[in-house]
Design a protein around this motif. Structure first.
Motif, PDB file in Angstrom:
ATOM      1  N   TRP A   1       9.423  -9.374   5.958  1.00 63.49           N
ATOM      2  CA  TRP A   1       9.851  -8.150   5.288  1.00 63.49           C
ATOM      3  C   TRP A   1       8.645  -7.235   5.106  1.00 63.49           C
ATOM      4  N   PRO A   2       8.799  -5.943   5.290  1.00 66.42           N
ATOM      5  CA  PRO A   2       7.683  -5.032   5.002  1.00 66.42           C
ATOM      6  C   PRO A   2       7.293  -5.120   3.529  1.00 66.42           C
ATOM      7  N   VAL A   3       6.006  -5.008   3.268  1.00 62.01           N
ATOM      8  CA  VAL A   3       5.477  -5.147   1.907  1.00 62.01           C
ATOM      9  C   VAL A   3       4.773  -3.862   1.491  1.00 62.01           C
ATOM     10  N   ILE A   4       5.042  -3.420   0.269  1.00 64.13           N
ATOM     11  CA  ILE A   4       4.414  -2.216  -0.265  1.00 64.13           C
ATOM     12  C   ILE A   4       3.672  -2.574  -1.552  1.00 64.13           C
ATOM     13  N   ASP A   5       2.396  -2.257  -1.599  1.00 68.72           N
ATOM     14  CA  ASP A   5       1.595  -2.476  -2.809  1.00 68.72           C
ATOM     15  C   ASP A   5       1.764  -1.263  -3.714  1.00 68.72           C
ATOM     16  N   VAL A   6       2.359  -1.466  -4.892  1.00 66.15           N
ATOM     17  CA  VAL A   6       2.659  -0.351  -5.796  1.00 66.15           C
ATOM     18  C   VAL A   6       1.582  -0.155  -6.862  1.00 66.15           C
ATOM     19  N   THR A   7       0.455  -0.853  -6.731  1.00 67.74           N
ATOM     20  CA  THR A   7      -0.591  -0.796  -7.755  1.00 67.74           C
ATOM     21  C   THR A   7      -0.992   0.637  -8.090  1.00 67.74           C
ATOM     22  N   LYS A   8      -1.198   1.445  -7.062  1.00 68.55           N
ATOM     23  CA  LYS A   8      -1.653   2.823  -7.284  1.00 68.55           C
ATOM     24  C   LYS A   8      -0.643   3.840  -6.755  1.00 68.55           C
ATOM     25  N   ARG A   9       0.599   3.440  -6.629  1.00 69.14           N
ATOM     26  CA  ARG A   9       1.626   4.342  -6.111  1.00 69.14           C
ATOM     27  C   ARG A   9       2.594   4.772  -7.204  1.00 69.14           C
ATOM     28  N   SER A  10       3.025   6.006  -7.126  1.00 66.65           N
ATOM     29  CA  SER A  10       4.098   6.478  -7.991  1.00 66.65           C
ATOM     30  C   SER A  10       5.426   6.016  -7.389  1.00 66.65           C
ATOM     31  N   VAL A  11       6.487   6.117  -8.175  1.00 69.53           N
ATOM     32  CA  VAL A  11       7.820   5.768  -7.678  1.00 69.53           C
ATOM     33  C   VAL A  11       8.163   6.625  -6.462  1.00 69.53           C
ATOM     34  N   GLU A  12       7.818   7.921  -6.532  1.00 67.02           N
ATOM     35  CA  GLU A  12       8.127   8.826  -5.427  1.00 67.02           C
ATOM     36  C   GLU A  12       7.411   8.401  -4.145  1.00 67.02           C
ATOM     37  N   GLU A  13       6.151   7.986  -4.269  1.00 67.71           N
ATOM     38  CA  GLU A  13       5.389   7.556  -3.096  1.00 67.71           C
ATOM     39  C   GLU A  13       5.947   6.266  -2.521  1.00 67.71           C
ATOM     40  N   THR A  14       6.322   5.339  -3.410  1.00 62.78           N
ATOM     41  CA  THR A  14       6.923   4.088  -2.951  1.00 62.78           C
ATOM     42  C   THR A  14       8.224   4.364  -2.211  1.00 62.78           C
ATOM     43  N   ALA A  15       9.059   5.231  -2.784  1.00 59.99           N
ATOM     44  CA  ALA A  15      10.348   5.565  -2.166  1.00 59.99           C
ATOM     45  C   ALA A  15      10.154   6.219  -0.804  1.00 59.99           C
ATOM     46  N   ALA A  16       9.169   7.116  -0.705  1.00 57.33           N
ATOM     47  CA  ALA A  16       8.909   7.796   0.568  1.00 57.33           C
ATOM     48  C   ALA A  16       8.500   6.793   1.647  1.00 57.33           C
ATOM     49  N   THR A  17       7.690   5.807   1.275  1.00 59.50           N
ATOM     50  CA  THR A  17       7.275   4.780   2.225  1.00 59.50           C
ATOM     51  C   THR A  17       8.462   3.924   2.650  1.00 59.50           C
ATOM     52  N   ILE A  18       9.331   3.600   1.693  1.00 56.36           N
ATOM     53  CA  ILE A  18      10.526   2.817   2.012  1.00 56.36           C
ATOM     54  C   ILE A  18      11.421   3.574   2.989  1.00 56.36           C
ATOM     55  N   VAL A  19      11.575   4.860   2.789  1.00 58.51           N
ATOM     56  CA  VAL A  19      12.398   5.669   3.699  1.00 58.51           C
ATOM     57  C   VAL A  19      11.821   5.638   5.115  1.00 58.51           C
ATOM     58  N   GLN A  20      10.498   5.658   5.237  1.00 60.32           N
ATOM     59  CA  GLN A  20       9.869   5.566   6.555  1.00 60.32           C
ATOM     60  C   GLN A  20      10.189   4.226   7.223  1.00 60.32           C
ATOM     61  N   TYR A  21      10.108   3.150   6.433  1.00 59.81           N
ATOM     62  CA  TYR A  21      10.458   1.825   6.955  1.00 59.81           C
ATOM     63  C   TYR A  21      11.945   1.773   7.336  1.00 59.81           C
ATOM     64  N   LEU A  22      12.784   2.423   6.532  1.00 60.48           N
ATOM     65  CA  LEU A  22      14.222   2.413   6.801  1.00 60.48           C
ATOM     66  C   LEU A  22      14.531   3.070   8.141  1.00 60.48           C
ATOM     67  N   LYS A  23      13.881   4.186   8.430  1.00 53.35           N
ATOM     68  CA  LYS A  23      14.109   4.878   9.701  1.00 53.35           C
ATOM     69  C   LYS A  23      13.753   3.972  10.875  1.00 53.35           C
ATOM     70  N   LYS A  24      12.619   3.277  10.781  1.00 47.67           N
ATOM     71  CA  LYS A  24      12.217   2.355  11.838  1.00 47.67           C
ATOM     72  C   LYS A  24      13.218   1.209  11.969  1.00 47.67           C
ATOM     73  N   HIS A  25      13.685   0.704  10.817  1.00 49.54           N
ATOM     74  CA  HIS A  25      14.652  -0.399  10.812  1.00 49.54           C
ATOM     75  C   HIS A  25      15.962   0.035  11.461  1.00 49.54           C
ATOM     76  N   GLN A  26      16.424   1.229  11.116  1.00 51.67           N
ATOM     77  CA  GLN A  26      17.675   1.729  11.679  1.00 51.67           C
ATOM     78  C   GLN A  26      17.550   1.994  13.172  1.00 51.67           C
ATOM     79  N   GLU A  27      16.392   2.483  13.595  1.00 44.63           N
ATOM     80  CA  GLU A  27      16.168   2.695  15.029  1.00 44.63           C
ATOM     81  C   GLU A  27      16.203   1.362  15.771  1.00 44.63           C
ATOM     82  N   LYS A  28      15.588   0.348  15.177  1.00 43.02           N
ATOM     83  CA  LYS A  28      15.568  -0.980  15.786  1.00 43.02           C
ATOM     84  C   LYS A  28      16.977  -1.553  15.865  1.00 43.02           C
TER      85      LYS A  28
END
Length: 282
Positions: A243-270
């Motif tokens: 599973w993709p892993v995101i370190d939220v130590t220095k991330r805001s919720v918005e930044e975490t969500a944006a990264t997840i959306v990027q992973y989602l696009k790759k997952h959906q393409e796959k």
């Protein structure tokens, strides 16, 4: 710290002007605005009340108003008092209008019409609330995204933020000694994401949480060794299932969500590629 009054005026919910103001203020250090929010301002009488409040508490004004008459009332008053009166969307709309060669036909609250996207967001928010913290885990296959992580890694607020964007998101807590829903291993459609965090930051967040609840801090919940084991075991799980892993130590919720959306696009393409070619996971 520079303090000032900031009036946010909108003929709709005020979300746009509020978001723009936050983004703009993020570029300044040591500023502390006293915000006055005026929403659903659609009549002259309502605008008069806003103007009276500006007279009593002068400050910068930012607005999103469609009605020219209301805009003029606000701009004239601000000009009299030498106050900035900032239209947060006018330049963007004007540039787009010029590029498209089309006239605008705006109406108050048009971006919040009860269309398909609106109901999709409502459905996603309902799903996120019903599937928070491991609830109704037998329905995870209906999700777009499933978030897994130890307690206090911002799983719930991230889910709600993604849901507001129309993405059905569930979250599952990782607890030492407690098995995860078996369906997690076999999910295909949803993207499963693991959230991790540094032990020091996790301890700080958890201690603050206990203090807010007025609970004792002598517990495994904030024990450093226990937390290190939690994080280590959760990482092993994430790696096991790739599973993709995101370190939220220095991330805001918005930044975490944006990264997840990027992973989602790759997952959906796959998944789309696999659906077309009939490929199987290795």
């Amino acid at each position: 710290m520079k303090k000032f009054n900031l009036h946010l005026v909108s003929d709709s919910t005020g979300e746009t002007v509020s978001s723009v103001s936050r983004a703009a203020l993020a570029h300044f250090d040591d500023v502390e605005p006293e915000e006055f929010s005026w929403t659903l301002v659609r009549t002259s009488a309502q605008m008069e009340r806003v103007i009276e409040a500006i007279r009593e508490n002068p400050g910068a004004v930012m607005y999103t108003l469609v009605d020219n008459r209301l805009r003029d009332m606000l701009k004239i008053e601000c000009a009299r008092r030498g106050l900035p009166c900032i239209a947060v969307l006018s330049t963007v709309v004007s540039e787009l209008s010029s590029f498209l060669g089309l006239e605008t036909h705006a109406s108050p609250g048009k971006q919040h019409e009860l269309n398909e996207d609106y109901f999709s967001r409502v459905d996603a928010i309902s799903y996120a609330l019903a599937h928070d913290d491991g609830q109704a885990h037998w329905e995870l296959s209906e999700a777009d995204i499933v978030i897994v992580g130890v307690s206090r890694t911002s799983k719930s607020p991230t889910c709600v933020y993604l849901a507001y964007k129309g993405l059905k998101t569930a979250n599952i807590p990782f607890v030492l000694g407690c098995p995860l829903p078996p369906s997690l291993e076999t999910l295909k459609k949803p993207l499963v994401v693991g959230l991790t965090i540094s032990p020091d930051r996790l301890q700080q967040i958890r201690k603050t949480r206990l203090q807010s609840l007025k609970q004792e801090e002598d517990t495994n919940y904030v024990d450093m060794e226990h937390m290190q084991e939690e994080i280590s075991e959760s990482r092993k799980l994430f790696n096991k299932y790739k599973w993709p892993v995101i370190d939220v130590t220095k991330r805001s919720v918005e930044e975490t969500a944006a990264t997840i959306v990027q992973y989602l696009k790759k997952h959906q393409e796959k998944m789309g590629l696999q659906a077309k070619t009939g490929e199987k996971d290795a």
